[in-house]
Design a protein around this motif. Structure first.
Motif, short mmCIF file in Angstrom:
data_model
loop_
_atom_site.label_atom_id
_atom_site.label_comp_id
_atom_site.label_asym_id
_atom_site.label_seq_id
_atom_site.Cartn_x
_atom_site.Cartn_y
_atom_site.Cartn_z
N LYS A 60 0.92 -1.25 -0.09
CA LYS A 60 -0.10 0.02 0.00
C LYS A 60 0.78 1.25 0.02
CE LYS A 60 -3.58 -2.42 2.66
NZ LYS A 60 -2.72 -3.23 3.47
N ARG A 61 0.34 2.30 -0.71
CA ARG A 61 1.54 3.39 -0.99
C ARG A 61 0.69 4.71 -0.47
NH1 ARG A 61 0.38 6.91 -4.79
NH2 ARG A 61 -0.80 5.11 -6.00
N ILE A 62 1.47 5.40 0.57
CA ILE A 62 0.91 6.87 0.85
C ILE A 62 1.88 7.76 0.39
CG2 ILE A 62 0.55 8.27 2.81
CD1 ILE A 62 0.22 6.07 4.61
N SER A 63 1.34 8.39 -0.68
CA SER A 63 2.19 9.80 -1.07
C SER A 63 2.20 11.01 -0.39
CB SER A 63 1.65 10.00 -2.26
OG SER A 63 1.82 8.80 -3.28
N ILE A 64 3.47 11.25 0.50
CA ILE A 64 3.40 12.66 1.15
C ILE A 64 4.27 13.64 0.33
CG2 ILE A 64 4.56 13.06 3.26
CD1 ILE A 64 3.75 10.28 4.20
N ASP A 65 3.99 14.82 0.97
CA ASP A 65 4.81 16.04 0.28
C ASP A 65 6.00 16.42 0.82
OD1 ASP A 65 4.04 17.54 -2.17
OD2 ASP A 65 2.71 18.64 -1.13
N ASN A 66 6.37 15.74 1.96
CA ASN A 66 7.38 16.36 2.63
C ASN A 66 8.16 14.98 3.21
OD1 ASN A 66 9.18 17.10 5.20
ND2 ASN A 66 8.61 18.92 4.06
N VAL A 67 9.49 14.80 2.85
CA VAL A 67 10.01 13.61 3.18
C VAL A 67 10.40 13.37 4.89
CG1 VAL A 67 12.28 12.37 3.01
CG2 VAL A 67 11.21 13.35 1.10
N ALA A 68 10.75 14.62 5.21
CA ALA A 68 10.75 14.92 6.83
C ALA A 68 9.50 14.16 7.51
CB ALA A 68 11.12 16.10 7.16
N SER A 69 8.37 14.79 7.04
CA SER A 69 6.98 14.02 7.72
C SER A 69 6.83 12.65 7.61
CB SER A 69 5.94 14.88 7.26
OG SER A 69 5.55 14.78 5.92
N SER A 70 7.53 12.04 6.26
CA SER A 70 7.38 10.72 6.18
C SER A 70 8.39 10.03 7.44
CB SER A 70 7.66 10.28 4.75
OG SER A 70 9.09 10.37 4.41
N VAL A 71 9.18 10.57 7.48
CA VAL A 71 10.22 10.01 8.63
C VAL A 71 9.35 9.95 9.93
CG1 VAL A 71 12.26 10.28 10.08
CG2 VAL A 71 12.23 10.79 7.65
N GLU A 72 8.55 10.89 10.23
CA GLU A 72 7.71 10.86 11.40
C GLU A 72 6.82 9.50 11.38
OE1 GLU A 72 8.61 12.23 14.31
OE2 GLU A 72 10.16 13.35 12.79
N HIS A 73 6.08 9.58 10.09
CA HIS A 73 5.37 8.30 9.82
C HIS A 73 5.77 7.35 10.21
CE1 HIS A 73 1.60 10.59 8.48
NE2 HIS A 73 2.36 11.31 7.91
N LEU A 74 7.10 6.89 9.73
CA LEU A 74 7.98 5.64 9.84
C LEU A 74 8.06 5.43 11.40
CD1 LEU A 74 9.26 3.26 9.00
CD2 LEU A 74 11.35 4.66 8.35
N LYS A 75 8.66 6.45 12.29
CA LYS A 75 8.96 6.32 13.60
C LYS A 75 7.79 5.94 14.40
CE LYS A 75 12.81 9.52 13.83
NZ LYS A 75 12.85 11.15 14.33
N THR A 76 6.60 6.55 14.07
CA THR A 76 5.40 6.39 14.70
C THR A 76 4.42 5.05 14.13
OG1 THR A 76 4.20 7.97 13.37
CG2 THR A 76 4.94 8.57 15.66
N LYS A 77 5.25 4.41 13.12
CA LYS A 77 4.95 3.02 12.65
C LYS A 77 3.38 3.31 11.85
CE LYS A 77 6.89 -0.03 15.76
NZ LYS A 77 6.83 -1.11 16.92
N HIS A 78 3.01 4.50 11.33
CA HIS A 78 2.00 4.36 10.45
C HIS A 78 2.38 3.95 9.23
CE1 HIS A 78 0.54 7.90 13.13
NE2 HIS A 78 -0.13 7.16 12.93
N VAL A 79 3.97 3.82 8.83
CA VAL A 79 4.34 3.29 7.50
C VAL A 79 5.26 2.36 7.89
CG1 VAL A 79 3.59 5.05 5.72
CG2 VAL A 79 5.56 5.01 7.03
N ASP A 80 5.57 1.37 7.00
CA ASP A 80 6.61 0.37 7.29
C ASP A 80 8.00 0.67 6.83
OD1 ASP A 80 4.93 -1.78 8.51
OD2 ASP A 80 3.93 -1.67 6.66
N GLY A 81 7.74 1.54 5.57
CA GLY A 81 9.17 2.06 5.11
C GLY A 81 8.89 3.18 4.22
N ILE A 82 10.09 3.94 3.85
CA ILE A 82 10.04 5.00 2.81
C ILE A 82 10.86 4.71 1.78
CG2 ILE A 82 10.09 7.58 2.89
CD1 ILE A 82 10.86 7.50 5.87
#
Ligand code: ARG
Length: 254
Positions: free
Chosen positions: A152-174
């Motif tokens: 499943k893919r989540i497209s995010i505008d900002n790479v820094a916020s995708s790191v937060e999503h990874l840390k909080t386990k909203h995603v499994d990878g970037i």
């Protein structure tokens, strides 16, 4: 009423005329400063390999570089609208983008990497629809995930916020450029990365408006910087290793 309309038209005209951003001694670079080591914020300042490179180029051309930070997905539009002169965002010259703009020579080549949490399994992007991956909106990585992955893919505008999503386990990878994965893992010791693909369209270049005469000028400076060793020094300074050479046929880097 007519007088009012005349005044309005006149003031709009004057305002338009005041748009002196086309001052000849400035080159406006549009960037997305969320992509270390190419361009990112450090102590409130935008820094990075491409920022140094742009400054060196502008300097050589007797001009001053100015940087406008914006989401990656807005950069080519800003270029088309004439709000910036150069797209400077670790941008890969793809056939699709080449229909809308002209690219300089490429000055770096990347691989596609996935960043994940250390200790977790490497997310199986291609084979499993049970994992969720973040990628940046409008990037070649987003396109790669769309075409090649079951994840499943989540497209995010900002790479820094995708790191937060990874840390909080909203995603499994970037999914990002490999050397960015290296930088993100350096900043965040709880993260690891591995190479997932090497694309044919994997270079990094600056994008300009079609027929811009600045393309040739920038290319000439890039040649100069390469021959004088300055380009190599800048790569060394920002840790831009050649991942294409070093990872082919090897175990994925951690
Ligand atoms: N190289 C990729 C592309 O051109 C990603 C670039 C993202 N750049 C950035 N500054 N966030 O699509």
């Amino acid at each position: 009423m007519n007088l009012l309309r005349c005044l309005l038209v006149l003031s709009l005209f004057l305002l338009g005329g005041c748009d002196n951003r086309k001052s000849d001694d400035v080159i406006i670079f549009g960037t997305s400063a969320d992509y270390p080591p190419f361009e990112f914020y450090q102590d409130g300042q935008v820094v990075g390999f491409e920022i140094d490179l742009a400054n060196a180029i502008a300097n050589d051309l007797g001009k001053r570089a100015e940087f406008k930070d914006m989401p990656f997905s807005s950069i080519l539009l800003a270029l088309a609208k004439g709000q910036i002169d150069v797209a400077l965002a670790s941008m890969t010259p793809t056939k699709e983008r080449e229909e809308h703009c002209a690219f300089t020579k490429t000055y770096y080549r990347s691989v596609v990497g996935v960043v994940y949490k250390k200790g977790s399994a490497v997310p199986d992007l291609k084979g499993s629809d049970d994992v969720t991956v973040a990628c940046q909106l409008g990037t070649v990585q987003e396109d790669w995930v769309k075409r090649n992955c079951r994840a499943k893919r989540i497209s995010i505008d900002n790479v820094a916020s995708s790191v937060e999503h990874l840390k909080t386990k909203h995603v499994d990878g970037i999914v990002v450029d490999g050397i960015v994965a290296v930088a993100l893992c350096k900043e965040n010791p709880a993260l690891a990365w591995t190479v997932v693909a090497t694309l044919d369209e994997s270079g990094t270049a600056m994008g300009l408006k079609n027929k811009s005469r600045l393309v040739e000028k920038i290319d000439a400076v890039l040649d100069k910087l390469e021959n004088s060793g300055v380009l190599a020094q800048l790569k060394e300074k920002w840790g831009l290793k050649d991942l294409v050479q070093s990872t082919e046929g090897e175990e994925p880097a951690k």
